[in-house]
Design a protein around this motif. Structure first.
Motif, PDB file in Angstrom:
ATOM      1  N   LEU A  76       0.844  -1.188   0.000  1.00 25.13           N
ATOM      2  CA  LEU A  76       0.000   0.000   0.000  1.00 25.13           C
ATOM      3  C   LEU A  76       0.882   1.241   0.000  1.00 25.13           C
ATOM      4  CD1 LEU A  76      -1.231  -2.078   2.509  1.00 25.13           C
ATOM      5  CD2 LEU A  76      -3.157  -0.648   1.913  1.00 25.13           C
ATOM      6  N   VAL A  77       0.384   2.307  -0.570  1.00 25.65           N
ATOM      7  CA  VAL A  77       1.004   3.623  -0.451  1.00 25.65           C
ATOM      8  C   VAL A  77       0.014   4.481   0.312  1.00 25.65           C
ATOM      9  CG1 VAL A  77       1.905   5.630  -1.671  1.00 25.65           C
ATOM     10  CG2 VAL A  77       2.299   3.342  -2.599  1.00 25.65           C
ATOM     11  N   VAL A  78       0.507   5.077   1.396  1.00 21.47           N
ATOM     12  CA  VAL A  78      -0.356   5.779   2.345  1.00 21.47           C
ATOM     13  C   VAL A  78       0.182   7.191   2.548  1.00 21.47           C
ATOM     14  CG1 VAL A  78      -1.273   5.683   4.697  1.00 21.47           C
ATOM     15  CG2 VAL A  78      -0.786   3.569   3.487  1.00 21.47           C
ATOM     16  N   ASP A  79      -0.710   8.182   2.629  1.00 21.98           N
ATOM     17  CA  ASP A  79      -0.247   9.552   2.873  1.00 21.98           C
ATOM     18  C   ASP A  79       0.008   9.765   4.365  1.00 21.98           C
ATOM     19  OD1 ASP A  79      -2.696  10.155   4.144  1.00 21.98           O
ATOM     20  OD2 ASP A  79      -3.468  11.280   2.441  1.00 21.98           O
ATOM     21  N   GLY A  80       0.464  10.951   4.702  1.00 20.67           N
ATOM     22  CA  GLY A  80       0.802  11.265   6.083  1.00 20.67           C
ATOM     23  C   GLY A  80      -0.368  11.210   7.047  1.00 20.67           C
ATOM     24  N   ASP A  81      -1.584  11.282   6.538  1.00 20.21           N
ATOM     25  CA  ASP A  81      -2.781  11.200   7.378  1.00 20.21           C
ATOM     26  C   ASP A  81      -3.326   9.779   7.485  1.00 20.21           C
ATOM     27  OD1 ASP A  81      -2.802  13.975   7.876  1.00 20.21           O
ATOM     28  OD2 ASP A  81      -3.851  14.337   5.972  1.00 20.21           O
ATOM     29  N   ASN A  83      -4.317   7.923   4.849  1.00 17.61           N
ATOM     30  CA  ASN A  83      -5.238   7.615   3.754  1.00 17.61           C
ATOM     31  C   ASN A  83      -4.518   6.790   2.695  1.00 17.61           C
ATOM     32  OD1 ASN A  83      -7.388   9.284   4.812  1.00 17.61           O
ATOM     33  ND2 ASN A  83      -6.103  11.015   4.208  1.00 17.61           N
ATOM     34  N   VAL A  84      -5.136   5.707   2.267  1.00 15.77           N
ATOM     35  CA  VAL A  84      -4.540   4.824   1.272  1.00 15.77           C
ATOM     36  C   VAL A  84      -4.712   5.441  -0.113  1.00 15.77           C
ATOM     37  CG1 VAL A  84      -4.578   2.519   0.245  1.00 15.77           C
ATOM     38  CG2 VAL A  84      -5.020   2.806   2.701  1.00 15.77           C
ATOM     39  N   GLY A  85      -3.590   5.637  -0.800  1.00 12.32           N
ATOM     40  CA  GLY A  85      -3.623   6.171  -2.162  1.00 12.32           C
ATOM     41  C   GLY A  85      -3.478   5.095  -3.210  1.00 12.32           C
ATOM     42  N   TYR A  86      -2.888   3.968  -2.823  1.00 12.01           N
ATOM     43  CA  TYR A  86      -2.699   2.852  -3.747  1.00 12.01           C
ATOM     44  C   TYR A  86      -2.684   1.558  -2.945  1.00 12.01           C
ATOM     45  CZ  TYR A  86      -0.501  -0.653  -6.644  1.00 12.01           C
ATOM     46  OH  TYR A  86      -0.244  -1.814  -7.308  1.00 12.01           O
ATOM     47  N   ALA A  87      -3.293   0.525  -3.489  1.00 11.05           N
ATOM     48  CA  ALA A  87      -3.256  -0.815  -2.902  1.00 11.05           C
ATOM     49  C   ALA A  87      -3.196  -1.821  -4.040  1.00 11.05           C
ATOM     50  CB  ALA A  87      -4.487  -1.068  -2.041  1.00 11.05           C
ATOM     51  N   ALA A 107      -8.482   0.114   3.950  1.00  8.21           N
ATOM     52  CA  ALA A 107      -8.081   1.074   4.981  1.00  8.21           C
ATOM     53  C   ALA A 107      -7.816   0.396   6.324  1.00  8.21           C
ATOM     54  CB  ALA A 107      -9.140   2.162   5.136  1.00  8.21           C
ATOM     55  N   SER A 108      -8.510  -0.704   6.591  1.00 11.64           N
ATOM     56  CA  SER A 108      -8.319  -1.402   7.867  1.00 11.64           C
ATOM     57  C   SER A 108      -6.935  -2.035   7.988  1.00 11.64           C
ATOM     58  CB  SER A 108      -9.391  -2.483   8.039  1.00 11.64           C
ATOM     59  OG  SER A 108      -9.226  -3.485   7.037  1.00 11.64           O
ATOM     60  N   GLU A 127       5.367  -7.839  13.859  1.00  9.26           N
ATOM     61  CA  GLU A 127       4.305  -8.811  13.610  1.00  9.26           C
ATOM     62  C   GLU A 127       3.036  -8.281  14.266  1.00  9.26           C
ATOM     63  OE1 GLU A 127       5.145 -12.876  14.578  1.00  9.26           O
ATOM     64  OE2 GLU A 127       7.097 -12.808  13.566  1.00  9.26           O
ATOM     65  N   VAL A 128       1.960  -8.275  13.510  1.00  4.55           N
ATOM     66  CA  VAL A 128       0.670  -7.811  14.022  1.00  4.55           C
ATOM     67  C   VAL A 128      -0.418  -8.735  13.483  1.00  4.55           C
ATOM     68  CG1 VAL A 128       1.352  -5.386  14.229  1.00  4.55           C
ATOM     69  CG2 VAL A 128       0.301  -6.199  12.110  1.00  4.55           C
ATOM     70  N   THR A 129      -1.603  -8.569  14.008  1.00  2.22           N
ATOM     71  CA  THR A 129      -2.771  -9.287  13.503  1.00  2.22           C
ATOM     72  C   THR A 129      -3.707  -8.265  12.875  1.00  2.22           C
ATOM     73  OG1 THR A 129      -2.572 -10.963  15.215  1.00  2.22           O
ATOM     74  CG2 THR A 129      -4.704 -10.777  14.124  1.00  2.22           C
ATOM     75  N   ILE A 130      -4.071  -8.520  11.629  1.00  2.00           N
ATOM     76  CA  ILE A 130      -5.017  -7.615  10.952  1.00  2.00           C
ATOM     77  C   ILE A 130      -6.384  -8.288  10.931  1.00  2.00           C
ATOM     78  CG2 ILE A 130      -3.271  -6.452   9.562  1.00  2.00           C
ATOM     79  CD1 ILE A 130      -5.238  -8.518   7.493  1.00  2.00           C
ATOM     80  N   ARG A 131      -7.401  -7.462  10.780  1.00  2.00           N
ATOM     81  CA  ARG A 131      -8.777  -7.964  10.714  1.00  2.00           C
ATOM     82  C   ARG A 131      -9.300  -7.680   9.304  1.00  2.00           C
ATOM     83  NH1 ARG A 131     -12.009  -9.345  14.792  1.00  2.00           N
ATOM     84  NH2 ARG A 131     -10.725  -8.212  16.274  1.00  2.00           N
ATOM     85  N   THR A 132      -9.821  -8.731   8.652  1.00  2.00           N
ATOM     86  CA  THR A 132     -10.354  -8.587   7.302  1.00  2.00           C
ATOM     87  C   THR A 132     -11.750  -7.970   7.356  1.00  2.00           C
ATOM     88  OG1 THR A 132     -11.352 -10.775   7.287  1.00  2.00           O
ATOM     89  CG2 THR A 132      -9.051 -10.617   6.543  1.00  2.00           C
ATOM     90  N   LEU A 133     -12.303  -7.676   6.193  1.00  4.09           N
ATOM     91  CA  LEU A 133     -13.642  -7.089   6.132  1.00  4.09           C
ATOM     92  C   LEU A 133     -14.701  -8.002   6.736  1.00  4.09           C
ATOM     93  CD1 LEU A 133     -13.561  -5.512   2.554  1.00  4.09           C
ATOM     94  CD2 LEU A 133     -13.424  -4.313   4.751  1.00  4.09           C
ATOM     95  N   ASP A 134     -14.479  -9.323   6.662  1.00  9.12           N
ATOM     96  CA  ASP A 134     -15.465 -10.250   7.234  1.00  9.12           C
ATOM     97  C   ASP A 134     -15.152 -10.630   8.685  1.00  9.12           C
ATOM     98  OD1 ASP A 134     -13.318 -11.962   6.983  1.00  9.12           O
ATOM     99  OD2 ASP A 134     -14.320 -13.354   5.613  1.00  9.12           O
ATOM    100  N   GLY A 135     -14.155  -9.952   9.300  1.00 13.11           N
ATOM    101  CA  GLY A 135     -13.859 -10.155  10.709  1.00 13.11           C
ATOM    102  C   GLY A 135     -12.792 -11.176  11.021  1.00 13.11           C
ATOM    103  N   ALA A 136     -12.286 -11.890  10.025  1.00 15.86           N
ATOM    104  CA  ALA A 136     -11.234 -12.882  10.273  1.00 15.86           C
ATOM    105  C   ALA A 136      -9.944 -12.178  10.687  1.00 15.86           C
ATOM    106  CB  ALA A 136     -10.994 -13.713   9.013  1.00 15.86           C
TER     107      ALA A 136
END
Length: 167
Positions: A76-81, A83-87, A107-108, A127-136
């Motif tokens: 992803l490319v993300v701005d200073g705030d 916000n995702v500009g590219y994925a 964005a999540s 290492e982190v855990t991310i949450r998908t759109l369906d909650g996984a």
């Protein structure tokens, strides 16, 4: 001169046009943008611009985009705030979204704490855990890098996420 004469004869009666022209030999390739403008008295002005460096840069950019899009890691490319500009497509899949569904769908995946740390130190890996759109929940290695923007002097970030759930 032959190029200019040939171009001025291509479209008689037209107000003007612009075209790209490539000259190639075994040892050199050059690109030019040629603009032809008609004057009121019927003469034409031909202006050519050497755009070889722009073409080389553009081709390199396209190859880079293809490489990033082919990656199995989320990028992803993300701005200073934040916000995702590219994925890339892998980021969309990791988030549980359809490829090219839009930057809001991923964005999540952005860890704002990691952005703050990378903003202060230049980079952050964890290492982190991310949450998908369906909650996984999916464990990932995140690599966040801060870059200085050539446009406005601000910062932007690249965020790379590698799924380690199968490891």
């Amino acid at each position: 001169v032959a190029l200019r004469d040939g171009i001025t004869k291509l479209l008689p009666g037209r107000a003007g046009f612009s075209t790209d022209v490539c000259f190639s030999s075994p040892s050199l390739t050059q690109w030019f943008t040629v603009d032809v403008h008609a004057l009121a008295d019927g003469r034409r002005i031909v202006v050519q611009h050497d755009v070889t460096e722009l073409r080389i840069f553009d081709h390199a950019r396209i190859r880079f985009e293809q490489m990033v899009d082919a990656s199995t890691d989320a990028i992803l490319v993300v701005d200073g705030d934040g916000n995702v500009g590219y994925a890339n497509d892998a980021a969309c899949r990791l988030a549980g979204a359809l490829p090219r569904e839009g930057t809001s769908a991923v964005a999540s995946l952005v860890d704002r704490t990691a952005l703050a740390i990378a903003g202060a130190s230049g980079a952050w890996r964890s290492e982190v855990t991310i949450r998908t759109l369906d909650g996984a929940e999916i464990p990932v290695v995140q690599d966040v890098r801060r870059h200085d923007s050539p446009d406005d002097g601000g910062a932007y970030y690249t965020v790379m996420l590698h799924d380690i759930s199968a490891e």
